[in-house]
Design a protein around this motif. Structure first.
Motif, PDB file in Angstrom:
ATOM      1  N   PRO A 151      28.079  14.514  40.167  1.00 36.88           N
ATOM      2  CA  PRO A 151      29.208  14.289  39.266  1.00 36.88           C
ATOM      3  C   PRO A 151      29.161  12.852  38.743  1.00 36.88           C
ATOM      4  CG  PRO A 151      29.930  15.349  41.294  1.00 36.88           C
ATOM      5  CD  PRO A 151      28.493  14.955  41.491  1.00 36.88           C
ATOM      6  N   PRO A 201      31.473   4.595  39.253  1.00 38.32           N
ATOM      7  CA  PRO A 201      30.550   5.120  40.257  1.00 38.32           C
ATOM      8  C   PRO A 201      30.010   4.015  41.167  1.00 38.32           C
ATOM      9  CG  PRO A 201      29.443   4.938  38.151  1.00 38.32           C
ATOM     10  CD  PRO A 201      30.890   4.595  37.917  1.00 38.32           C
ATOM     11  N   PRO A 248      31.636  10.310  38.066  1.00 42.91           N
ATOM     12  CA  PRO A 248      33.028   9.851  38.108  1.00 42.91           C
ATOM     13  C   PRO A 248      33.185   8.498  37.423  1.00 42.91           C
ATOM     14  CG  PRO A 248      31.949   9.301  40.151  1.00 42.91           C
ATOM     15  CD  PRO A 248      30.942  10.070  39.329  1.00 42.91           C
ATOM     16  N   THR A 307      29.444   8.301  44.893  1.00 42.94           N
ATOM     17  CA  THR A 307      30.876   8.600  44.877  1.00 42.94           C
ATOM     18  C   THR A 307      31.540   7.687  43.848  1.00 42.94           C
ATOM     19  OG1 THR A 307      32.815   8.957  46.291  1.00 42.94           O
ATOM     20  CG2 THR A 307      31.443   7.024  46.798  1.00 42.94           C
ATOM     21  N   ARG A 308      32.851   7.621  43.895  1.00 42.32           N
ATOM     22  CA  ARG A 308      33.577   6.714  43.006  1.00 42.32           C
ATOM     23  C   ARG A 308      34.164   5.579  43.845  1.00 42.32           C
ATOM     24  NH1 ARG A 308      38.956   7.770  43.346  1.00 42.32           N
ATOM     25  NH2 ARG A 308      39.453   9.674  44.457  1.00 42.32           N
TER      26      ARG A 308
END
Length: 134
Positions: free
Chosen positions: A114, A119, A116, A53-54
């Motif tokens: 993804p 990260p 982002p 995720t970020r």
């Protein structure tokens, strides 16, 4: 490997290998639950769930705001079959750990996650498993 993972039946391991989305439950600083869909990987030998995720994502902030390691739960469901993994989680931006999470994600979902800004990877050490119809 935790005792919870060591006793995981083959059917449960196979279920966790399917490229499904799961829900990740964390606690906000005020104690209310935050539940979000995530893609994840499960490393049975290490007893680890990984979610990329970020750093600014609510789930990452919730885990980071917890004590030394926040309790989280991840649930994968398919019809009347479901499996929940619970444990303590941490957030890291360590390049090697992030690269391992990306490698496993790409292998599982056949596409890179993804990318982002900022990260991070949420790593949960599984210590409890709940399931139905597996």
């Amino acid at each position: 490997m935790s005792r919870a993972i060591a006793g995981l039946p083959a059917a449960a391991r196979a279920f966790l290998a399917l490229p499904h989305t799961a829900t990740l439950a964390t606690l906000r600083p005020d104690g209310t639950p935050h539940v979000t869909p995530v893609r994840f990987t499960f490393d049975a030998p290490a007893g680890l769930v990984r979610v990329t995720t970020r750093a600014g994502a609510r789930k990452a902030r919730n885990v980071a705001a917890g004590d030394a390691a926040a309790r989280v739960a991840l649930c994968q469901a398919d019809g009347f079959r479901w499996l929940t993994l619970e444990g303590r989680a941490t957030v890291t931006d360590d390049p090697a750990r992030l690269a391992e999470a990306v490698r496993r994600y790409t292998a599982r979902y056949r596409a890179a996650p993804p990318a982002p800004p900022e990260p991070v990877v949420i790593e949960m050490a599984v210590d409890r498993v709940l399931s139905l119809n597996l």
